[in-house]
Design a protein around this motif. Structure first.
Motif, PDB file in Angstrom:
ATOM      1  N   GLY A 118       0.852  -1.184   0.000  1.00 50.97           N
ATOM      2  CA  GLY A 118       0.000   0.000   0.000  1.00 50.97           C
ATOM      3  C   GLY A 118       0.884   1.228   0.000  1.00 50.97           C
ATOM      4  N   LYS A 119       0.303   2.386  -0.226  1.00 52.62           N
ATOM      5  CA  LYS A 119       1.125   3.590  -0.313  1.00 52.62           C
ATOM      6  C   LYS A 119       1.879   3.863   0.986  1.00 52.62           C
ATOM      7  N   GLU A 120       1.333   3.389   2.120  1.00 50.28           N
ATOM      8  CA  GLU A 120       1.993   3.618   3.405  1.00 50.28           C
ATOM      9  C   GLU A 120       3.349   2.914   3.493  1.00 50.28           C
ATOM     10  N   ASP A 121       3.562   1.869   2.655  1.00 49.79           N
ATOM     11  CA  ASP A 121       4.855   1.175   2.650  1.00 49.79           C
ATOM     12  C   ASP A 121       5.965   2.048   2.075  1.00 49.79           C
ATOM     13  N   PHE A 122       5.602   3.119   1.396  1.00 53.33           N
ATOM     14  CA  PHE A 122       6.605   3.968   0.752  1.00 53.33           C
ATOM     15  C   PHE A 122       6.577   5.391   1.304  1.00 53.33           C
ATOM     16  N   GLU A 123       6.050   5.533   2.516  1.00 52.90           N
ATOM     17  CA  GLU A 123       6.041   6.819   3.202  1.00 52.90           C
ATOM     18  C   GLU A 123       7.023   6.759   4.359  1.00 52.90           C
ATOM     19  N   TYR A 124       7.970   7.705   4.355  1.00 48.36           N
ATOM     20  CA  TYR A 124       8.983   7.691   5.419  1.00 48.36           C
ATOM     21  C   TYR A 124       8.432   8.400   6.653  1.00 48.36           C
ATOM     22  N   LYS A 125       8.292   7.655   7.755  1.00 44.23           N
ATOM     23  CA  LYS A 125       7.726   8.187   8.994  1.00 44.23           C
ATOM     24  C   LYS A 125       8.762   9.044   9.723  1.00 44.23           C
ATOM     25  N   ALA A 126       8.341  10.222  10.114  1.00 47.73           N
ATOM     26  CA  ALA A 126       9.217  11.146  10.831  1.00 47.73           C
ATOM     27  C   ALA A 126       8.938  11.077  12.326  1.00 47.73           C
ATOM     28  N   TRP A 161      18.065  11.497 -10.191  1.00 49.15           N
ATOM     29  CA  TRP A 161      17.190  10.952 -11.239  1.00 49.15           C
ATOM     30  C   TRP A 161      16.276  12.024 -11.845  1.00 49.15           C
ATOM     31  N   LYS A 162      15.960  13.045 -11.052  1.00 47.04           N
ATOM     32  CA  LYS A 162      15.198  14.211 -11.515  1.00 47.04           C
ATOM     33  C   LYS A 162      13.786  13.876 -11.999  1.00 47.04           C
ATOM     34  N   LEU A 163      13.210  12.800 -11.477  1.00 42.91           N
ATOM     35  CA  LEU A 163      11.816  12.514 -11.808  1.00 42.91           C
ATOM     36  C   LEU A 163      10.938  13.621 -11.232  1.00 42.91           C
ATOM     37  N   LYS A 164      10.010  14.100 -12.016  1.00 44.43           N
ATOM     38  CA  LYS A 164       9.071  15.121 -11.555  1.00 44.43           C
ATOM     39  C   LYS A 164       7.759  14.513 -11.079  1.00 44.43           C
ATOM     40  N   LYS A 165       7.535  13.250 -11.452  1.00 41.66           N
ATOM     41  CA  LYS A 165       6.311  12.557 -11.076  1.00 41.66           C
ATOM     42  C   LYS A 165       6.527  11.068 -11.328  1.00 41.66           C
ATOM     43  N   GLY A 166       5.539  10.264 -10.893  1.00 39.75           N
ATOM     44  CA  GLY A 166       5.542   8.850 -11.213  1.00 39.75           C
ATOM     45  C   GLY A 166       6.533   8.019 -10.425  1.00 39.75           C
ATOM     46  N   ALA A 167       6.747   6.794 -10.925  1.00 33.66           N
ATOM     47  CA  ALA A 167       7.622   5.838 -10.248  1.00 33.66           C
ATOM     48  C   ALA A 167       8.118   4.815 -11.250  1.00 33.66           C
ATOM     49  N   MET A 168       9.179   4.107 -10.870  1.00 32.86           N
ATOM     50  CA  MET A 168       9.661   2.976 -11.656  1.00 32.86           C
ATOM     51  C   MET A 168      10.159   1.900 -10.714  1.00 32.86           C
ATOM     52  N   ALA A 169      10.149   0.648 -11.203  1.00 33.58           N
ATOM     53  CA  ALA A 169      10.512  -0.480 -10.344  1.00 33.58           C
ATOM     54  C   ALA A 169      11.159  -1.572 -11.179  1.00 33.58           C
ATOM     55  N   SER A 170      11.988  -2.380 -10.510  1.00 30.44           N
ATOM     56  CA  SER A 170      12.669  -3.493 -11.183  1.00 30.44           C
ATOM     57  C   SER A 170      12.892  -4.633 -10.202  1.00 30.44           C
ATOM     58  N   SER A 171      12.590  -5.865 -10.663  1.00 32.27           N
ATOM     59  CA  SER A 171      12.922  -7.053  -9.863  1.00 32.27           C
ATOM     60  C   SER A 171      14.274  -7.610 -10.249  1.00 32.27           C
ATOM     61  N   GLY A 190      10.408   6.598  -6.681  1.00 28.16           N
ATOM     62  CA  GLY A 190       9.336   7.428  -7.183  1.00 28.16           C
ATOM     63  C   GLY A 190       9.189   8.757  -6.494  1.00 28.16           C
ATOM     64  N   ALA A 191       8.338   9.577  -7.107  1.00 29.55           N
ATOM     65  CA  ALA A 191       8.049  10.906  -6.584  1.00 29.55           C
ATOM     66  C   ALA A 191       6.843  10.907  -5.670  1.00 29.55           C
ATOM     67  N   ASN A 192       6.042   9.812  -5.714  1.00 30.84           N
ATOM     68  CA  ASN A 192       4.918   9.726  -4.782  1.00 30.84           C
ATOM     69  C   ASN A 192       4.638   8.271  -4.429  1.00 30.84           C
ATOM     70  N   ALA A 193       4.117   8.081  -3.225  1.00 28.04           N
ATOM     71  CA  ALA A 193       3.950   6.737  -2.672  1.00 28.04           C
ATOM     72  C   ALA A 193       2.904   5.926  -3.429  1.00 28.04           C
ATOM     73  N   GLU A 194       1.865   6.581  -3.934  1.00 27.79           N
ATOM     74  CA  GLU A 194       0.811   5.845  -4.635  1.00 27.79           C
ATOM     75  C   GLU A 194       1.356   5.144  -5.881  1.00 27.79           C
ATOM     76  N   ASP A 195       2.095   5.885  -6.697  1.00 30.88           N
ATOM     77  CA  ASP A 195       2.645   5.287  -7.901  1.00 30.88           C
ATOM     78  C   ASP A 195       3.706   4.237  -7.579  1.00 30.88           C
ATOM     79  N   MET A 196       4.473   4.439  -6.503  1.00 28.94           N
ATOM     80  CA  MET A 196       5.463   3.434  -6.090  1.00 28.94           C
ATOM     81  C   MET A 196       4.780   2.124  -5.730  1.00 28.94           C
ATOM     82  N   GLY A 231      -0.940   6.647 -11.648  1.00 24.95           N
ATOM     83  CA  GLY A 231      -1.708   5.420 -11.481  1.00 24.95           C
ATOM     84  C   GLY A 231      -1.786   4.540 -12.704  1.00 24.95           C
ATOM     85  N   GLU A 232      -1.106   4.916 -13.793  1.00 21.22           N
ATOM     86  CA  GLU A 232      -1.198   4.179 -15.061  1.00 21.22           C
ATOM     87  C   GLU A 232       0.140   3.529 -15.400  1.00 21.22           C
TER      88      GLU A 232
END
Length: 592
Positions: free
Chosen positions: A389-397, A462-472, A484-490, A510-511
């Motif tokens: 879920g998006k919470e897995d990619f949010e860094y807790k302060a 990396w200078k991403l302005k939006k979105g995310a990318m992933a690799s196994s 990524g730039a946001n947790a939802e896309d990650m 989201g696409e």
């Protein structure tokens, strides 16, 4: 093939011309890398072996096939001295289709990425696959797995006890990529692997980037024979003066030849005979557009190395460094008939290729159909991660709101990351990535179902302005890497790869924008090289559409878990400070 007395008798008779050759190559100019001479000579071939060179008229029988070389230069098959073919995302079968037509007939590899995802069972399947390929693989047993400090998670841990078994395998030609820090930190598994190799009279292959002075001396006293990783030519010079064989690396992302070849062209030409080439990590796109070792030979000549010396670097030098020169690396009686038909030494265009005594490629294409084996469940991709879920990619302060100073891993090349301190905002207890300041979130998820580790940190460059990318596919442990730039896309990117059984993906708003499936172990594919190259280009373009200007955004990202080069990395164990060999907390300070 196992040697027997009867087979030896047959070979000796063939060498003496007492039985006819199966093939004779006539009319070519022999490039003799042993004597550094070029002269007209014919070649007699018996089965996979070169039986004679020179006047071979006595070797021709009524059924001998005559191959007309038409005045072309006859060059030994080239040897890639250090390659992770898995980083090309091509299986052994697909990789052979790409590089053999460009003249690479042998490679030295640990096949370690396969081991990280499938253990010794998967390795045995790959070793069987390679026996049906025109590309020879001289396998070095990885000094250990994983290569990371602190230790990350892989599906199989290669230990000193593993070495006691696998060093007895016929396929084993040494110990692969022995990382310096493991030697100087006196890691028991590493030293156990080296000790076993010493007793088995096997060479130890090194990995010692930036090693100089006393640290290099200690490393050499540990028994390491060669190294493939130097960041400038002064480093090459010191290593060679201290007795090492040196491999100059020219990969898809690290272009070291122009700098490192200066050790030969500017410091000491006598170094040349102990220098060889490797590509380490290449993409299908680069191989198909530029070539493979043929491209490296051309680059060396462009840098001022004469043609004969450059060819020696691609052939006999590597064979001697790895102690396989009795098998490959030259066109001499008793060696395997790996022979390249080259138009001219200046162009070094490889028109035809013979491996194991058979003509296998013409005009940069295999001349026969090569099929990948049926994949067993051991090598079929499956990512044993829970959906995120998006919470897995949010860094807790540690605060609900305000600002924090964080350490962002700032990419300075595909393997080098430096410290960058950045102030980020905290909202509702979450540290916010900041595309204006070029700070993204990066995460590594353990994907073998062992412990469910999840690491999270900050990255720049990396200078991403939006979105995310992933690799196994992410050497050296091949856990799931997401940036990524946001947790939802990650989260969407990670979940897509989990559901698909591995691959590389780019997501925005989201696409799914682009996807390259990697069903073999989650790291490679049996697709044709041309198809993989086309998808690589689309993946890169999708990342650029998100704002990145790196030469290869995906490849730069999936190298983040490699800890063998200072200063920073990230594995499933956490963000790593490789100077101090420990994990670290990216939040440096809570600001008032």
């Amino acid at each position: 093939m196992e040697m027997t007395v009867e087979r030896l008798k047959e070979r000796v008779k063939a060498g003496r011309g007492l039985v006819p050759a199966h093939k004779v190559i006539k009319g070519g100019q022999l490039v003799n890398v042993m004597s550094a001479e070029i002269y007209p000579a014919d070649i007699a071939i018996y089965n996979e072996m070169i039986a004679a060179v020179g006047d071979v008229s006595a070797y021709i029988g009524k059924d001998t096939e005559i191959i007309d070389a038409k005045g072309r230069f006859l060059v030994p098959g080239m040897i890639d001295g250090h390659i992770h073919s898995e980083c090309s995302k091509l299986s052994i079968t697909s990789y052979a289709k790409a590089v053999v037509p460009r003249g690479t007939t042998s490679m030295v590899s640990g096949l370690d990425e396969y081991i990280s995802v499938s253990g010794l069972e998967g390795l045995r399947e790959v070793l069987e696959e390679m026996k049906k390929s025109p590309l020879k693989v001289f396998w070095g047993a990885p000094f250990k797995t994983p290569y990371t400090i602190p230790e990350s998670t892989v599906t199989y841990n290669f230990t000193k006890d593993t070495h006691k078994e696998v060093q007895k395998w016929d396929e084993c030609y040494g110990v692969w990529e022995t990382v310096r820090e493991f030697v100087q930190e006196e890691d028991e598994d590493t030293l156990g692997a080296i000790a076993t190799a010493y007793n088995n009279r096997l060479p130890v292959f090194g990995c010692a980037p930036m090693a100089r002075g006393n640290d290099l001396n200690g490393y050499l006293c540990g028994g390491v024979r060669l190294d493939h990783e130097s960041y400038d030519h002064e480093e090459v010079v010191e290593k060679m003066r201290k007795g090492m064989h040196m491999l100059i690396r020219e990969s898809s992302v690290t272009h070291f030849l122009a700098e490192n070849i200066k050790a030969v062209t500017e410091v000491n030409p006598y170094f040349a005979r102990r220098v060889s080439f490797c590509t380490d990590d290449v993409t299908a796109t680069d191989v198909l557009s530029k070539g493979h070792l043929d491209n490296v030979v051309r680059l060396a000549m462009k840098a001022g190395v004469d043609a004969m010396t450059a060819i020696q670097m691609a052939t006999i030098n590597s064979a001697e460094a790895y102690r396989i020169d009795h098998l490959v690396g030259s066109i001499c009686p008793g060696r395997i008939a790996d022979i390249l038909f080259v138009d001219s030494l200046e162009n070094f265009n490889i028109e035809e290729v013979m491996t194991n005594g058979k003509m296998v490629a013409k005009n940069h294409k295999l001349s026969y159909e090569l099929k990948a084996p049926e994949r067993s469940p051991i090598l079929k991709g499956k990512l044993k991660c829970k959906l995120t879920g998006k919470e897995d990619f949010e860094y807790k302060a540690p605060v609900e709101s305000g600002k924090v100073r964080v350490l962002s891993m700032d990419v300075k090349g595909p393997f080098v990351r430096k410290r960058r301190d950045v102030v980020l905002e905290v909202k509702e207890g979450i540290v916010q990535p900041d595309t204006v300041q070029d700070v993204l979130m990066v995460s590594v998820l353990e994907r073998f179902g062992k412990n469910g580790n999840k690491a999270l940190a900050f990255a720049s460059g990396w200078k991403l302005k939006k979105g995310a990318m992933a690799s196994s596919a992410a050497p050296d442990d091949n856990n799931l890497v997401v940036m990524g730039a946001n947790a939802e896309d990650m989260s969407i990117a990670a979940n897509y790869l989990i559901e698909q059984g591995g691959g590389q993906v780019v997501v925005c708003d989201g696409e799914i924008k682009e996807f390259l499936p990697l069903p073999v172990g989650g790291i490679v594919t049996d697709l044709e090289p041309e198809e993989v190259a086309a998808r690589e280009k689309r993946i890169d373009q999708a990342a650029r559409d998100l704002g990145s200007d790196l030469p290869d955004p995906m490849m730069y990202m999936f190298f983040l878990p490699i800890t063998a080069i200072p200063d920073y990395a990230i594995t499933d164990a956490g963000p790593v400070d490789y100077v101090n060999l420990r994990c670290f907390d990216p939040i440096l300070e809570v600001l008032k």
